[in-house]
Design an enzyme around this catalytic site. Structure first.
Site, mmCIF file in Angstrom:
data_model
loop_
_atom_site.group_PDB
_atom_site.id
_atom_site.type_symbol
_atom_site.label_atom_id
_atom_site.label_comp_id
_atom_site.label_asym_id
_atom_site.label_seq_id
_atom_site.Cartn_x
_atom_site.Cartn_y
_atom_site.Cartn_z
ATOM 1 N N LYS A 184 0.711 -1.098 0.053
ATOM 2 C CA LYS A 184 -0.060 0.044 -0.067
ATOM 3 C C LYS A 184 0.560 1.183 -0.001
ATOM 4 O O LYS A 184 1.884 1.321 0.926
ATOM 5 C CB LYS A 184 -0.881 0.026 1.359
HETATM 6 P P1 FBP Z 1 -6.354 7.232 4.946
HETATM 7 O O1 FBP Z 1 -6.982 6.691 3.788
HETATM 8 O O2 FBP Z 1 -6.875 8.047 5.960
HETATM 9 O O3 FBP Z 1 -5.013 7.920 4.376
HETATM 10 O O4 FBP Z 1 -5.911 5.789 5.600
HETATM 11 C C1 FBP Z 1 -4.925 5.067 5.335
HETATM 12 C C2 FBP Z 1 -4.025 4.948 6.316
HETATM 13 O O5 FBP Z 1 -2.796 3.998 5.877
HETATM 14 C C3 FBP Z 1 -4.552 4.153 7.636
HETATM 15 O O6 FBP Z 1 -4.468 2.731 7.549
HETATM 16 C C4 FBP Z 1 -3.276 4.859 8.542
HETATM 17 O O7 FBP Z 1 -3.772 5.155 9.816
HETATM 18 C C5 FBP Z 1 -2.937 6.389 7.926
HETATM 19 O O8 FBP Z 1 -3.133 6.082 6.618
HETATM 20 C C6 FBP Z 1 -1.749 6.376 7.958
HETATM 21 O O9 FBP Z 1 -1.179 7.777 7.215
HETATM 22 P P2 FBP Z 1 0.108 8.566 7.573
HETATM 23 O O10 FBP Z 1 1.051 7.762 8.215
HETATM 24 O O11 FBP Z 1 0.506 9.132 6.300
HETATM 25 O O12 FBP Z 1 -0.425 9.546 8.684
#
Ligand code: FBP
Length: 266
Positions: A184
């Site tokens: 991802k």
């Molecule tokens: P979002 O779609 O809200 O970005 O969530 C995906 C995700 O991977 C979550 O699993 C995680 O909490 C967040 O993004 C972490 O994003 P970052 O480390 O960039 O704050």
């Protein structure tokens, strides 16, 4: 080893993962735009949408999800970190084993954040090795949150920060090298995603939803990722921060599985 195309978390080779681990990663401020989203049961309900192939949760919410009786496949996140402390460099801590995720929580897949470029990369690589080998024994898929982040990237003269498409592709490739079934990544634009595809061979790739954007902007990024050969999306805020999460999931279903244009999907 089971092919990920036969796993519960894909549909026709694609995935739409709803992530709800933000209470740990970002804290309650992520729930402010839509206070209903602070209630895990609300998000569990949202994730029952037929387009959703997995709900990604930390251990604590996963225990409640099984009580709730949801039947969307469960992806248990095995590590994480809060925003409350100030580490020397980025580190995502293990807080659940594969054994517990599978035997106690009935997980269909496990997730792991790997911050490539952090001073703590070695510790995360060792943790990943353990969980990846354990996941193979239990025959569950491994999804890597492949995020370049930390001192190695900040001090590099080669890369322009952690959104540089080249470093995003490098981090995605690490997933393939280290044995993930799916990575991802943050969306670096259509051309950048083509590079991600080029270096990840047949491994599945999903894009990260990111902070809340307009329907048009968000869906056009998702459509770009699909056009570039990506397999779907792991999304949190762009679903649960909306007042009508079902409607955006309807549109995502059209863009991801039916490859409809943004206009057709809205
Ligand atoms: P979002 O779609 O809200 O970005 O969530 C995906 C995700 O991977 C979550 O699993 C995680 O909490 C967040 O993004 C972490 O994003 P970052 O480390 O960039 O704050």
């Amino acid at each position: 080893m089971k092919n990920i195309d036969d796993s519960a978390i894909t549909r026709d080779g694609k995935s739409l993962i709803v992530a709800h681990d933000h209470g740990l990663e970002h804290g309650p401020e992520d729930f402010e735009p839509n206070p209903e989203s602070a209630d895990p049961e609300h998000v569990f309900e949202v994730a029952q949408h037929e387009a959703v192939t997995a709900l990604a949760l930390q251990k604590g919410l996963a225990e409640h999800y099984r009580e709730f009786g949801g039947d969307t496949p469960l992806l248990v996140k095995l590590n994480g970190n809060s925003n409350l402390w100030s580490p020397e460099d980025h580190m995502s801590y293990l807080n659940c084993s594969v054994k517990y995720a599978v035997e106690e929580l009935n997980a269909d897949a496990v997730g792991f954040t790997f911050y490539a470029g952090s001073d703590n990369e070695e510790r995360m690589a060792q943790d990943f090795r353990r969980i990846q080998e354990e996941a193979r024994k239990y025959d569950v898929s491994v999804v890597m949150w492949a995020y370049p982040r930390g001192h190695g990237i900040e001090s590099s003269e080669k890369y322009e920060g952690d959104t540089d498409p080249e470093v995003i592709a490098y981090a995605a490739r690490l997933g393939l090298e280290m044995g993930a079934d799916m990575v991802k990544c943050k969306y670096p634009g259509l051309e950048g995603w083509k590079d991600v595809e080029e270096v990840t061979s047949r491994m599945k790739t999903v894009m990260s939803g990111g902070s809340k954007a307009s329907d048009e902007k968000f869906l056009s990024d998702v459509a770009g990722m699909i056009e570039a050969g990506g397999n779907g999306l792991a999304v949190g805020r762009n679903v649960f921060q909306r007042e009508d999460p079902e409607s955006i999931l309807d549109s995502l279903e059209k863009v991801i599985y039916e490859e409809k244009t943004v206009e057709e999907s809205l």
